[in-house]
Scaffold this active site. Structure first.
Site, PDB file in Angstrom:
ATOM      1  CG  HIS A 153      -2.138   0.902   1.054  1.00  0.00           C
ATOM      2  ND1 HIS A 153      -1.774   2.387   1.082  1.00  0.00           N
ATOM      3  CD2 HIS A 153      -3.351   0.615   1.106  1.00  0.00           C
ATOM      4  CE1 HIS A 153      -3.045   2.859   1.133  1.00  0.00           C
ATOM      5  NE2 HIS A 153      -4.153   2.164   1.066  1.00  0.00           N
ATOM      6  NE  ARG A 161      -3.014   7.599  -1.867  1.00  0.00           N
ATOM      7  CZ  ARG A 161      -2.972   6.393  -2.627  1.00  0.00           C
ATOM      8  NH1 ARG A 161      -2.777   6.483  -3.837  1.00  0.00           N
ATOM      9  NH2 ARG A 161      -3.196   5.280  -2.027  1.00  0.00           N
TER      10      ARG A 161
END
Lengths: 531, 224
Positions: A318, A338
Site C-alpha cells: 500500500h 488521497r
C-alpha cells in the site's frame, strides 16, 4: 513531534500548497508505468524471491519468506493425532473468522447447513476489521459492471481470472444490498444516494464507505449476525492441518487450542479456507498494515494437501503506510485520504505524481522518490518517507471534512500530537495485500481437492497481479457468500470415508527427496515479535 | 543512547525504550501475545488495557497498541472482558423504543456516573449514546457510537452492568437497516442485473483479446 528537518520541509510544502490546489498532475502513460514498476516495485526485486522446490507450483517463484514456510515441516509431523476421536462433527467447517469466513458461515447457516467457525484469535480479529476506505460496486447511473470489470482487469495487469472477476463485479451491487439489509451503515445523502468516491485506478466514483471504518463496520455487523444465528465459533483455536479422507476429499482439520496446546479433530463434509493474508511474514522486511494473525496459514495447509497456488509472487504494497511516528509505523493511511484530495509531495514541496494512480504504480513512484531521486524525508529510525498533504482536504472540501470523513485517521495521529488537518503526514509503502493465493473455480472450490473451498484474501486470481482499493472488502463478501452457499449445498451429497493425514507424510517425503532439511514448522500461526 | 523508561507489567519491572507502545513494550519484555492483541492499529479493541502512573491514584484505560509507555507506568491488560450480548432476528425487530427495553433493560439503571465515557479508549461520549438509546433515538445513538471498537472498557467500569458496545451496535444495525434512507439506485441496479440486463455486455468484454482490452483500458474516460 516532527524533527527540525521535517519542519523545514513542511515549510516548502506549505509554500507550494496554494498553487497545487486545483492542479492535477499528469497521469503516466502505460509505458512509463511499466518502466517504473520494473525498476522500483518490490515484486521485481530478485533477492526478494526464491524458487518453490516441491508441490504443485514446483519451479515457480514465491517470496523468500513464503517459500521458507512451504519448505517447512508440518506442526503435527511427529504428533500422534487420534483421528477416530472426533471433537467436532459438522457439515461445513469454516477456517477463519474474518469477513469472508463470517459471510460464508452466515450463508451456510441460511442454506440449512450445520456450520462452525474456527479462528486462532477472536472472530473479527482480521484484516477486514482494518479496511478503512471502502467497498466498490457499480450501482450508479453512469457506471456498469463491465466498466468495473475493465478498471479491475486493467488495474490487475490483465491477469485476473475472467470467471472470478465476472462474479466480483456482477454480484457487487447485491453484496452492498445484502450488507445494507443486515444493518451496515453506509455513507448516504439525505435522499438515500450512496456517497461514492474514486479509488486509485477507478474510472467511476464507485467507492462506498462507512466513514473510514468501512471494514470495521462491516465486520462488527457480520460478527453480530453470526452470534445472533448461534453459529458455533471456536475462538483462540487454530487449524494446523487439513484432514483428507482415504479418497482424497477434504474432510476436516486438525485444530490446536492456542493457549493449552491441545489438539482437536474437526470432521466436516466441506471445508472453507478463509484464513486471509500474509502481511505478518514481512516480505523484504517491509512493515505491514496487516492484522497480527496474517501469516498465510491457509495457503500452507492448502498447499501441503495438494492445492495449487496462483500469483503467489505478486504482493501489494500500500503506497501510504505510516512512516512516522514510529509507534504506528506501517499502519495504514487509507487511500481515501488521497481520493479526498491530499497530494503526494516530496521534500521540496513538489507534487511528483498523480495521487490516484493504481497502488503498485503509486508505491513504486514513492520508492523512486525516496531512493534514486533523493527527494525523500529521512526519519529518526533510518527510514524515509514523503508527505501526504492532508491540509489540502479541508481547503478543497471545507473545514470539518477530515473529522467527518476520516475520523479514524485523525484520531490515530492525534494520539501522537500530530494534527493532520494542519500539518501533512509522512508516509511510505507498507506491505498490505496478498494478490496471490489458492486457485479456485467460479463456485469457490479448489480445482485439486474435492469439497475444499477458499474465500477471501487466501484466494488467488480474482484481482490478477494488483488489486484496486475497495475490491477486497467486496471479494470477501461476494466469494464468502458464494462459498457458504456452495459448501452447504455440496455437503448434502458428500459421504466421507476414513479420515487420513497421509498427505503430511507424503509432503515430508517430498521435502526429504528435494534435499530440504529444516527445523522450522508451519503454518506459522503468529509472528515472533519478542526480543 | 536510546532513552529508556521503567514500566511494570503485571507488577513486574522492565526497562524498555521510551518510544514503544505498551504492546511493543510487552513484546520487548518477552511476552508472546496471544490474547490481548489483534489488529495492532487501533481498530479491533482486543488490547484493552488499564494502567496507573506511579504517584497518581487515577486508574486510566487505553488500547495497548495506541498508547506510548511512560516512566512509572503500572500496566494490566484486559485480554477478555465479558460483555452481555442479546440475540435477536434483525428481520423481526423494528426501530421502536420498546426493543431496547426488551433486549437491554439495564440501560435504564444508568446512574449517570460517566465512568463509561471516562474509560473510553476512543474518547466517545458513551453515556450520551446510552441516553439516546434510552429515549429510542437510535440514529443519534448510532452516530455517537459509530467509532466504537468494542474493547469493552466501558462495560468493565459500569456499576449498572450495561454492555454499552452491544447497545450501540443494536442501534447502528437498526439505523442502517430501517432508519437511514433507502438507496433507489442500488435497488434498481440489483434488479437490472438479476433480469440479465448486463449479461451480454459482460460476456462481450470478457471475450475481447488482451490487446483490445489494453486499448480500451488506457483510453477509458475517467469521471471528474
Amino acid at each position: 513531534m516532527f524533527t527540525a528537518e521535517m519542519l523545514e520541509s513542511i515549510k516548502k510544502v506549505e509554500a507550494t500548497r496554494a498553487e497545487r490546489i486545483g492542479y492535477e498532475p499528469r497521469r503516466m502513460t502505460a509505458e512509463e508505468k511499466d518502466t517504473l514498476l520494473r525498476q522500483y516495485h518490490p515484486d521485481f526485486r530478485e533477492d526478494g524471491f526464491s524458487i518453490i522446490q516441491i508441490g504443485p507450483n514446483k519451479g515457480e517463484k514465491a517470496p523468500v519468506e513464503l517459500c521458507t514456510l512451504l519448505h517447512s515441516n508440518s506442526r503435527i509431523k511427529d504428533e500422534n493425532i487420534d483421528l477416530s476421536k472426533i471433537d467436532y462433527d459438522v457439515d461445513v467447517l469454516v477456517i477463519g473468522g474474518g469477513g469472508a469466513g463470517s459471510s460464508a458461515a452466515i450463508e451456510a447457516n441460511e442454506n440449512g447447513a450445520n456450520v462452525m467457525i474456527v479462528t486462532k484469535l477472536r472472530i473479527g480479529d482480521a484484516n477486514t476489521m482494518m479496511a478503512e476506505g471502502g467497498i466498490q460496486a457499480a450501482d450508479k447511473e453512469n457506471d456498469s459492471p463491465q466498466q468495473h470489470y475493465l478498471d479491475a482487469f486493467g488495474g490487475g495487469h490483465f491477469a485476473a481470472r475472467p470467471e472470478l472477476l465476472r462474479r466480483l463485479v456482477m454480484e457487487a451491487p447485491d453484496a452492498i444490498a445484502w450488507l445494507n439489509n443486515l444493518g451496515v451503515m453506509f455513507d448516504k445523502n439525505e435522499d438515500g444516494t450512496m456517497i461514492t468516491t474514486h479509488g486509485g485506478g477507478t474510472s467511476r466514483k464507485r467507492m462506498h464507505a462507512c466513514k473510514d471504518y468501512s471494514g470495521a463496520e462491516i465486520m462488527r455487523v457480520l460478527r453480530d449476525e453470526v452470534i445472533n444465528r448461534e453459529i458455533p465459533v471456536i475462538d483462540f483455536t487454530a487449524a494446523v492441518e487439513l484432514i483428507l479422507d482415504k479418497n482424497g476429499q477434504a474432510a476436516g482439520a486438525v485444530l490446536q487450542n492456542m493457549e493449552t496446546g491441545e489438539y482437536l479433530v474437526a470432521r466436516a463434509k466441506t471445508v472453507i479456507i478463509a484464513t486471509g493474508g500474509a502481511g505478518r511474514l514481512h516480505y523484504q522486511n517491509f512493515p505491514t498494515s496487516n492484522h497480527y494473525g496474517a501469516t498465510a496459514d491457509g495457503l500452507i495447509m492448502g498447499y501441503r494437501a495438494g492445492a495449487p497456488l496462483l500469483y503467489q509472487d505478486t504482493i501489494q504494497y500500500h503506497p501510504t503506510g505510516v512512516a512516522y511516528p514510529i509507534q504506528i509505523f506501517g499502519a495504514l493511511v487509507t487511500e481515501k485520504v488521497r481520493s479526498l484530495g491530499a497530494m503526494l509531495v516530496n521534500i521540496d514541496g513538489e507534487a511528483f505524481m498523480h495521487p490516484l494512480e493504481t497502488r503498485d504504480v503509486c508505491a513504486a513512484s514513492i520508492i523512486r522518490e525516496c531512493s534514486d531521486r533523493g527527494k525523500g524525508i529521512p526519519t529518526p529510525t533510518g527510514g524515509m518517507g514523503v508527505w501526504l498533504d492532508t491540509p489540502m482536504i479541508e481547503m478543497i472540501h471545507g473545514e470539518g471534512t477530515i473529522e467527518r470523513r476520516i475520523p479514524a485517521m485523525l484520531r490515530m495521529y492525534l494520539n501522537y500530537n500530530i494534527d493532520m488537518r494542519k500539518q501533512p503526514i509522512l508516509i511510505y509503502p507498507t506491505l498490505h495485500y496478498q494478490n496471490g493465493g489458492l486457485e479456485i473455480n467460479g463456485e469457490g472450490f479448489t480445482k485439486a481437492i474435492d469439497n475444499l473451498l477458499v474465500a477471501g484474501e487466501a484466494v488467488g486470481g480474482i484481482h490478477g497481479r494488483n488489486r484496486l482499493m475497495g475490491n477486497s472488502l467486496l471479494d470477501i463478501i461476494v466469494f464468502g457468500r458464494n462459498a457458504g452457499k456452495a459448501a452447504a449445498k455440496k455437503s448434502k451429497t458428500v459421504s466421507l470415508s476414513e479420515l487420513s493425514l497421509e498427505h503430511i507424510n507424503s509432503y515430508a517425503k517430498k521435502l526429504e527427496a528435494a534435499g530440504i532439511e529444516t527445523d522450522t514448522v508451519s503454518p506459522m500461526l503468529l509472528p515472533k515479535y519478542t526480543r | 543512547m536510546q532513552e529508556m523508561v521503567n514500566v511494570f507489567l503485571y507488577g513486574k519491572k522492565y526497562t524498555v525504550p521510551a518510544d514503544l507502545t505498551i504492546m511493543t513494550a510487552m513484546e520487548y519484555a518477552g511476552y508472546k501475545l496471544v490474547r490481548g492483541c489483534g489488529c495492532r492499529h487501533g481498530f479491533c479493541g482486543a488490547c484493552a488495557t488499564i494502567y496507573r502512573i506511579k504517584g497518581n491514584n487515577e486508574l486510566k484505560t487505553c488500547l495497548a497498541c495506541q498508547t506510548q509507555v511512560v516512566d512509572g507506568m503500572y500496566v494490566a491488560s484486559l485480554p477478555f472482558f465479558p460483555t452481555d450480548k442479546r440475540s435477536y432476528d434483525i428481520e423481526e425487530i423494528r426501530p421502536e423504543q420498546k426493543i431496547m427495553m426488551e433486549l437491554y433493560p439495564e440501560i435504564y439503571s444508568c446512574i449517570g456516573c460517566n465512568a463509561c465515557t471516562k474509560g473510553c479508549s476512543q474518547s466517545l461520549n458513551v453515556m450520551q449514546y446510552i441516553a439516546y438509546a434510552q429515549r429510542g433515538e437510535f440514529e443519534k445513538c448510532a452516530e455517537e457510537s459509530f467509532d466504537c471498537v468494542n474493547c469493552g472498557i466501558c462495560t468493565s467500569r459500569c456499576p449498572a452492568g450495561i454492555s454499552h458496545p452491544m447497545v450501540g451496535l443494536l442501534a447502528r444495525r437498526l439505523t442502517g437497516k430501517y432508519i437511514a434512507p433507502k438507496s433507489e439506485h442500488l435497488k434498481k441496479r440489483v434488479e437490472e442485473i438479476n433480469k440479465g440486463a448486463f449479461d451480454d455486455l459482460i460476456a462481450k468484454i470478457m471475450e475481447k483479446p488482451i490487446e483490445e482490452m489494453k486499448e480500451l483500458y488506457n483510453k477509458r474516460d475517467i469521471e471528474e
